[in-house]
Design an enzyme around this catalytic site. Structure first.
Site, short mmCIF file in Angstrom:
data_model
loop_
_atom_site.label_atom_id
_atom_site.label_comp_id
_atom_site.label_asym_id
_atom_site.label_seq_id
_atom_site.Cartn_x
_atom_site.Cartn_y
_atom_site.Cartn_z
N HIS A 205 59.61 -1.17 69.79
CA HIS A 205 58.26 -1.43 69.28
C HIS A 205 58.33 -2.51 68.23
CE1 HIS A 205 54.25 -0.72 67.71
NE2 HIS A 205 54.01 -0.10 68.85
N ASP B 163 54.92 5.31 75.26
CA ASP B 163 54.90 5.28 76.72
C ASP B 163 56.05 6.06 77.35
OD1 ASP B 163 52.57 3.72 76.97
OD2 ASP B 163 53.70 1.92 76.48
N1 CMC Z 1 65.41 -1.87 75.77
C1 CMC Z 1 66.54 -2.49 75.37
N2 CMC Z 1 66.60 -3.32 74.31
C2 CMC Z 1 65.46 -3.51 73.62
C3 CMC Z 1 64.25 -2.90 73.99
C4 CMC Z 1 64.25 -2.05 75.09
N3 CMC Z 1 63.13 -1.45 75.50
N4 CMC Z 1 63.28 -3.29 73.14
C5 CMC Z 1 63.85 -4.13 72.27
N5 CMC Z 1 65.15 -4.27 72.57
C6 CMC Z 1 66.14 -5.12 71.87
C7 CMC Z 1 65.97 -6.56 72.37
O1 CMC Z 1 66.79 -6.81 73.48
C8 CMC Z 1 66.35 -7.35 71.15
O2 CMC Z 1 67.75 -7.37 71.04
P1 CMC Z 1 68.52 -8.69 70.53
O3 CMC Z 1 68.07 -8.87 69.11
O4 CMC Z 1 69.97 -8.36 70.66
O5 CMC Z 1 68.09 -9.82 71.43
C9 CMC Z 1 65.82 -6.51 69.99
O6 CMC Z 1 65.81 -5.15 70.47
C10 CMC Z 1 64.42 -6.92 69.55
O7 CMC Z 1 63.58 -6.87 70.71
P2 CMC Z 1 62.33 -7.81 70.96
O8 CMC Z 1 61.97 -7.75 72.41
O9 CMC Z 1 62.58 -9.17 70.39
O10 CMC Z 1 61.25 -7.10 70.05
P3 CMC Z 1 59.68 -7.23 70.15
O11 CMC Z 1 59.15 -6.73 68.88
O12 CMC Z 1 59.29 -8.60 70.57
O13 CMC Z 1 59.34 -6.28 71.39
C11 CMC Z 1 58.54 -4.68 72.83
C12 CMC Z 1 58.65 -5.13 71.37
C13 CMC Z 1 57.70 -3.43 72.89
C14 CMC Z 1 57.88 -5.79 73.66
C15 CMC Z 1 59.96 -4.39 73.39
O14 CMC Z 1 60.58 -3.38 72.64
C16 CMC Z 1 59.94 -4.06 74.86
O15 CMC Z 1 59.91 -4.96 75.72
N6 CMC Z 1 59.95 -2.72 75.22
C17 CMC Z 1 59.87 -2.31 76.59
C18 CMC Z 1 58.42 -2.25 77.07
C19 CMC Z 1 57.66 -1.13 76.42
O16 CMC Z 1 58.09 0.00 76.37
N7 CMC Z 1 56.44 -1.44 75.97
C20 CMC Z 1 55.56 -0.49 75.31
C21 CMC Z 1 55.34 -0.84 73.88
S1 CMC Z 1 54.65 0.44 72.85
C22 CMC Z 1 53.17 0.95 73.46
C23 CMC Z 1 52.26 -0.04 74.02
O17 CMC Z 1 52.02 -1.09 73.42
O18 CMC Z 1 51.73 0.24 75.07
#
Ligand code: CMC
Length: 377
Positions: free
Chosen positions: A260, A314
């Site tokens: 998140h 989720d």
């Molecule tokens: N699985 C594995 N690694 C993860 C995940 C994940 N779900 N989420 C973040 N990371 C890692 C990512 O690879 C990165 O690592 P590094 O720094 O080594 O490159 C680090 O954590 C930061 O991640 P980010 O993608 O740059 O962070 P963000 O704030 O841009 O992303 C997010 C937030 C929700 C888009 C992301 O966590 C994600 O894609 N999650 C999977 C999809 C998901 O479950 N979405 C629902 C979000 S919550 C409820 C909603 O909005 O509906």
């Protein structure tokens, strides 16, 4: 004036708001200052929706009027049902919902958003009609007639009735209503921001909500709940959970339902949803998906804990809906049914002091290029 560019506007405030607050370090979520745990324990989805929209808990009389107004506006015009009958039945329910909500605006005089009375009735209609549209689409696409809402049934009870033609066990209704509370609002997320951008042009609220539905659909936002269940089904058995997590992380693929932008600990909604799962399973047997999910969470905590990536809202919601017999592609529309009250609360809040969203950009292209005639390219 030079600006720092923040991809995804991470950490940049887009509004001042008094609707909800997240403490991402402590894992606390409040609606109008009240913790979601407390709302799940004492409130209903409709009362919470009122709280979000109007800033305070309703009196008994105000709640009764609100519930009656919503109950009386659940029906959708037959033209909306006819419109949905023309959509391809294999299409995603979020697309059908977005199309139907955009079309709703053509039937109602919600265009003058400076009229507070109009805005009240637009909010009532949208909150009331989204479940009717979601349930109608679920039936129409398999050739069944849509079921008309029943005024005497509560909000969540009526949704199940329109979906299945049966009145569910009160425990299911209670659990489902809590799920709607948990999904009703969540500060400046992508779909809320999308709605506010549309609202800033003074577009009507049906268009605002239709834009938000589009943003919610994506797998990085609300669409993740559907993908979580697909992932758990693909894993198949609890003993395969750990190797699956290891392989995903090794391949640098995201685990759906994890991570998140704001929470650096487990999302408090995931914790409550897990408790709701356990309450549900105590009465109707456990779920294989839940056991797999526990295995995924355990291994992910070991491998992703250092990055502060934990289950989000989720991760457990789909498992619950799956146990209730709801089809996976309806999970995100259910999220929208709940979140519409948050979108509308932000819409009303912004209207009080609206300013057109027109951000800047950092131009990274060239200048003064000559036009090369077609024959010379
Ligand atoms: N699985 C594995 N690694 C993860 C995940 C994940 N779900 N989420 C973040 N990371 C890692 C990512 O690879 C990165 O690592 P590094 O720094 O080594 O490159 C680090 O954590 C930061 O991640 P980010 O993608 O740059 O962070 P963000 O704030 O841009 O992303 C997010 C937030 C929700 C888009 C992301 O966590 C994600 O894609 N999650 C999977 C999809 C998901 O479950 N979405 C629902 C979000 S919550 C409820 C909603 O909005 O509906």
């Amino acid at each position: 004036m030079p600006h720092d560019f923040m991809p995804g506007l991470a950490g940049i405030p887009a509004a001042k708001s008094a609707i909800s607050d997240v403490d991402g370090e402590r894992g606390v979520l409040e609606y109008r200052g009240i913790r979601v745990e407390e709302l799940c324990q004492h409130s209903s989805y409709l009362e919470t929706a009122y709280l979000l929209l109007y800033g305070h808990l309703p009196s008994q009389a105000a709640l009764a009027k609100w519930e009656t107004d919503i109950a009386h506006h659940r029906r959708v015009k037959y033209s909306i049902i006819d419109l949905m009958k023309c959509l391809p039945e294999q299409g995603h329910p979020m697309d059908a919902l977005q199309a139907a909500v955009a079309a709703l605006g053509m039937f109602y005089p919600g265009r003058n958003v400076n009229n507070l009375d109009n805005n009240y009735w637009s909010a009532v209609r949208l909150i009331a009609k989204l479940p009717t549209i979601v349930a109608a689409w679920a039936r129409l696409r398999r050739g069944d007639e849509a079921i008309a809402p029943r005024d005497e049934l509560g909000f969540s009870e009526n949704f199940f009735y329109m979906l299945t033609e049966t009145i569910p066990h009160p425990l299911w209704v209670d659990i489902f209503d809590d799920c709607l509370i948990l999904h009703a609002e969540h500060t400046m997320n992508a779909s809320t921001f999308t709605g506010l951008i549309t609202a800033s042009t003074l577009a009507d609220p049906y268009t605002v909500v239709a834009s938000s539905i589009g943003a919610l659909k994506g797998p990085l936002h609300g669409g993740a709940n559907e993908e979580v269940v697909q992932m758990l089904k693909e894993i198949g058995t609890a003993d395969r959970a750990a190797p699956y997590v290891e392989a995903q992380i090794h391949e640098k693929r995201k685990l759906m339902g994890f991570g998140h932008r704001v929470y650096k600990v487990k999302d408090p909604r995931a914790t409550i949803l897990q408790r709701l799962c356990e309450r549900l399973f105590n009465t109707c047997g456990t779920s294989q998906l839940y056991n797999i999910a526990l295995g995924v969470e355990r291994r992910a905590a070991e491998l992703l804990g250092a990055k502060k990536v934990y289950p989000n809202v989720d991760f457990y919601s789909g498992i619950l809906y799956d146990k209730m017999g709801i089809e996976p592609d309806l999970f995100t529309p259910i999220f929208a049914m709940a979140r519409v009250s948050g979108w509308l609360a932000h819409w009303l809040e912004q209207l009080a002091e609206n300013k057109l969203f027109r951000p800047d950009q950092i131009y990274a292209g060239e200048h003064n290029r000559p036009y090369l005639p077609l024959a010379q390219r």
